[in-house]
Design an enzyme around this catalytic site. Structure first.
Site, PDB file in Angstrom:
ATOM      1  N   CYS A   1       0.844  -1.196   0.000  1.00 36.68           N
ATOM      2  CA  CYS A   1       0.000   0.000   0.000  1.00 36.68           C
ATOM      3  C   CYS A   1       0.882   1.251   0.000  1.00 36.68           C
ATOM      4  O   CYS A   1       1.664   1.437  -0.927  1.00 36.68           O
ATOM      5  CB  CYS A   1      -0.993  -0.024   1.151  1.00 36.68           C
ATOM      6  SG  CYS A   1      -2.354   1.164   0.919  1.00 36.68           S
TER       7      CYS A   1
ATOM      8  N   HIS B   1      -3.716  -4.772  -0.537  1.00 35.40           N
ATOM      9  CA  HIS B   1      -3.327  -5.371   0.736  1.00 35.40           C
ATOM     10  C   HIS B   1      -3.387  -6.891   0.644  1.00 35.40           C
ATOM     11  O   HIS B   1      -4.477  -7.474   0.736  1.00 35.40           O
ATOM     12  CB  HIS B   1      -4.272  -4.904   1.847  1.00 35.40           C
ATOM     13  CG  HIS B   1      -4.071  -3.497   2.265  1.00 35.40           C
ATOM     14  ND1 HIS B   1      -3.192  -3.130   3.266  1.00 35.40           N
ATOM     15  CD2 HIS B   1      -4.643  -2.349   1.818  1.00 35.40           C
ATOM     16  CE1 HIS B   1      -3.239  -1.813   3.420  1.00 35.40           C
ATOM     17  NE2 HIS B   1      -4.099  -1.312   2.546  1.00 35.40           N
TER      18      HIS B   1
ATOM     19  N   GLU C   1      -2.604  -8.964   2.904  1.00 35.89           N
ATOM     20  CA  GLU C   1      -3.060  -9.472   4.201  1.00 35.89           C
ATOM     21  C   GLU C   1      -4.577  -9.372   4.368  1.00 35.89           C
ATOM     22  O   GLU C   1      -5.141  -9.963   5.292  1.00 35.89           O
ATOM     23  CB  GLU C   1      -2.348  -8.751   5.345  1.00 35.89           C
ATOM     24  CG  GLU C   1      -2.842  -7.351   5.669  1.00 35.89           C
ATOM     25  CD  GLU C   1      -2.322  -6.264   4.746  1.00 35.89           C
ATOM     26  OE1 GLU C   1      -2.490  -5.083   5.088  1.00 35.89           O
ATOM     27  OE2 GLU C   1      -1.747  -6.595   3.683  1.00 35.89           O
TER      28      GLU C   1
END
Length: 220
Positions: free
Chosen positions: A91, A200, A202
């Site tokens: 990001c 992202h 994650e």
């Protein structure tokens, strides 16, 4: 008999750089689940010596750069890359790898690992938030097995235009792009030991987990 655990593969050691940006625990947990031993720290020696360094980032470009400078992050990143040691930016952690960012008319110098300017997206709907596909270049190791998947984005700024010029002696970065509205922006880059994603991993479910495993596989 051999000692317990003898012959077991060592888990790669990853440092998630703690410079005061973002929900770092989610990144730590995701990388741990992907198979690495993870330390969250701002310690320069640990960040330099780890098998992999993950640079997260959310919020304003200028604030992230201020936080990085406070822990001498640009120096750590530069030294690792000079030695061919892997770094992954996520990001705003990707955005700061470019030469500069412009927010509200204010220009901030970045880490300058790549030329290019981070600026506000011109799409009809900003921020760009939610799931989107990516246009993966041929030969991508980052997206091996997941080129057709969707990933989770949440951002208002990005690299909208990036013309790559090489001298013919070095391999050009592999650039992944994404379309939001009528606009295209850089959503990932693979450049030797330096990888980065605008989305992202994650927060991107199974596809994001697979991407992190692809990165960790380069650390062994």
């Amino acid at each position: 008999m051999s000692p317990a655990g003898a012959g077991a593969a060592r888990r790669p050691r990853v440092v998630v750089l703690d410079y005061g940006s973002g929900n770092l625990r989610s990144a730590v947990r995701a990388v741990e689940r992907a198979g690495a031993e993870v330390t969250l720290t701002a310690d320069r020696a640990a960040a330099q010596e780890a098998d992999g360094l993950l640079v997260p980032g959310v919020g304003a470009y200028a604030a992230c750069m201020a936080g990085l400078h406070a822990v001498r992050g640009p120096e750590v990143i530069g030294r690792r890359l000079a030695g061919g040691r892997p770094v992954l930016g996520i990001c705003v952690g990707m955005q700061v790898l470019f030469a500069r960012g412009v927010e509200h008319g204010v220009e901030t110098a970045g880490c300058d690992e790549w030329p290019g300017t981070v600026e506000r997206l011109h799409a009809p709907v900003v921020p760009h938030m939610g799931w989107n596909t990516v246009e993966v270049p041929e030969g991508s190791q980052m997206f091996a097995g997941i080129a057709d998947e969707r990933f989770y984005f949440v951002h208002s700024y990005g690299v909208r235009s990036w013309e790559l010029v090489t001298d013919g002696r070095t391999r050009a970065p592999l650039v992944t792009r994404t379309i939001h509205g009528d606009e295209q922006f850089v959503s990932a880059v693979e450049n030797g030991p330096l990888w980065a994603t605008q989305f992202h991993p994650e927060k991107s479910g199974d596809a994001g987990a697979a991407l992190l495993r692809n990165w960790i596989a380069t650390l062994r």
